[in-house]
Design an enzyme around this catalytic site. Structure first.
Site, PDB file in Angstrom:
ATOM      1  N   ASP A 169       0.745 -28.335 -33.732  1.00  0.00           N
ATOM      2  CA  ASP A 169      -0.413 -28.406 -32.861  1.00  0.00           C
ATOM      3  C   ASP A 169      -0.098 -29.388 -31.719  1.00  0.00           C
ATOM      4  OD1 ASP A 169      -3.428 -27.437 -32.962  1.00  0.00           O
ATOM      5  OD2 ASP A 169      -3.488 -29.533 -32.368  1.00  0.00           O
ATOM      6  N   TYR A 296      -6.771 -32.638 -23.880  1.00  0.00           N
ATOM      7  CA  TYR A 296      -6.459 -31.267 -23.465  1.00  0.00           C
ATOM      8  C   TYR A 296      -6.446 -31.159 -21.939  1.00  0.00           C
ATOM      9  CZ  TYR A 296      -6.729 -29.206 -28.137  1.00  0.00           C
ATOM     10  OH  TYR A 296      -6.479 -28.869 -29.440  1.00  0.00           O
ATOM     11  N   HIS A 349      -2.574 -23.542 -40.860  1.00  0.00           N
ATOM     12  CA  HIS A 349      -2.414 -24.515 -39.787  1.00  0.00           C
ATOM     13  C   HIS A 349      -2.334 -25.946 -40.312  1.00  0.00           C
ATOM     14  CE1 HIS A 349      -2.605 -25.544 -35.531  1.00  0.00           C
ATOM     15  NE2 HIS A 349      -3.489 -26.491 -35.827  1.00  0.00           N
TER      16      HIS A 349
END
Length: 371
Positions: A169, A296, A349
């Site tokens: 990630d 982000y 994940h």
């Protein structure tokens, strides 16, 4: 070791009292009849989880668990970095830095600590909180900037000449940058994902498997990618509600956790109900949801204004878990020097939480296979 201060998690009681009051006074929005998880986080599920949070979950128990391993605050190039540091018991333990992602935290790795520090094939584990997350400084940085800090943390603060690194990630981006920028210090890297086609690739250079992967990613992005689009463009807009409402915070995080698992698997995918809530609690007590989502936007701006990092020649291991996007080996080879590529049989994940034994064995097998 230098510029380190010992650290313990200690949440004031009034923070926990305030949390309970907010949970009790939640204004529930209601949900479309029969919508389940199709419109986002299921209110039926979330109400049940909040009931457990209020009546059963014990933060102090988990606080003690977080404090069972040595933790420090390091001054790294003027940035406060929180990290766990656990020495391996083997004679030639390898230094390994593990980097988490979003919406998890350094807590992602707590189950694999004993698995990677016992026995002859062991590691000196360094598990930091990315800036803007948990107990590190509340500042949002790009993946490359975090990689720069990790290199200094490992070589200058902790004194390792060479070290290993792993992440998925957001942690993938940081680990990839470490390998590209500091090959003289990074002896090997491991990944569980390697980014996604964004429509800018030359289709003439893509294999059929890569094209199929790109089609899958495009479909996934339209159905599940809202969180990334919002956080890459308007992170401040969602930060107000998420920082003010624990139920809103849990709902936003759970929506992403659910993207990698069917509803009946959501708790197992993150290790269980207690793990889900502890992860949410780390964001709540530190008030870092704002800076975490802001990363982000910061990373997107950094990528728009610079050339991509060159492919790394550092030996790389890649493990593709079945509930992750199934990228082919040639996609990974575009970015890193793949010497091991394994299709895992179970997990998703958050593999370090869901299948810790499987994940730990994968890391040991790869890093100890390197010369």
């Amino acid at each position: 070791m230098k510029n380190l201060t010992a650290f313990k998690v200690s949440v004031p009681e009034q923070v926990l009292v305030d949390l309970k009051n907010r949970l009790k006074n939640t204004r529930w929005p209601g949900e479309a009849e029969g919508s389940a998880w199709n419109f986002g986080t299921s209110e039926t599920y979330l109400k049940d989880l909040v009931g457990y949070w209020l009546n059963t979950y014990d933060w102090r128990k988990h606080e003690a668990t977080l404090n069972q391993y040595p933790q420090y605050i390091a001054d790294v190039k003027g940035v406060k970095i929180h990290f766990q540091y656990i020495k391996g018991k083997g004679k030639n333990a390898k230094p390994l830095i593990l980097t988490h992602g979003w919406p998890d935290s350094y807590y992602r790795f707590h189950k694999i600590i004993p698995l990677l520090t016992e026995g002859e094939q062991s590691f000196d584990l360094v598990i930091p909180s990315i800036p803007g997350f948990a107990f590190s400084e509340k500042i949002a940085l790009s993946n490359e900037a975090v990689a720069d800090l990790w290199k200094v943390l490992m070589t200058e603060n902790l004194g390792y000449e060479k070290f290993y690194a792993a992440g998925g990630d957001v942690g993938m981006g940081v680990t990839k940058a470490l390998a590209s920028k500091y090959p003289e210090a990074v002896a090997g890297v491991h990944f569980t994902d390697l980014g996604y086609p964004m429509g800018q690739e030359d289709p003439n250079t893509m294999t059929e498997a890569e094209k199929q992967f790109a089609q899958f990613v495009q479909q996934w992005w339209y159905s599940e990618g809202a969180y990334a689009m919002v956080q890459s463009t308007k992170p401040q807009s969602v930060a107000y509600g998420l920082n003010d409402s624990p139920v809103g915070l849990a709902g936003w995080i759970l929506s992403f956790v659910n993207a990698g698992a069917s509803p009946e698997l959501i708790e197992r995918a993150f290790g269980g109900k207690e793990e889900l809530l502890t992860n949410v609690m780390i964001y709540w007590i530190t008030q870092t949801i704002s800076t975490s989502v802001r990363t982000y936007k910061v990373d997107a701006i950094a990528q728009w204004g610079s050339q991509p990092l060159p492919k790394s020649n550092v030996p790389a291991g890649v493990a593709v878990f079945p509930r992750e996007a199934q990228f082919p080996k040639e996609w990974a080879n575009r970015f890193v020097n793949v010497v091991s590529f394994t299709k895992m049989k179970e997990g998703g994940h958050f593999a370090a939480l869901e299948v810790p034994n499987v994940f730990a064995e994968e890391l040991k097998g790869f890093f100890y296979s390197l010369k």
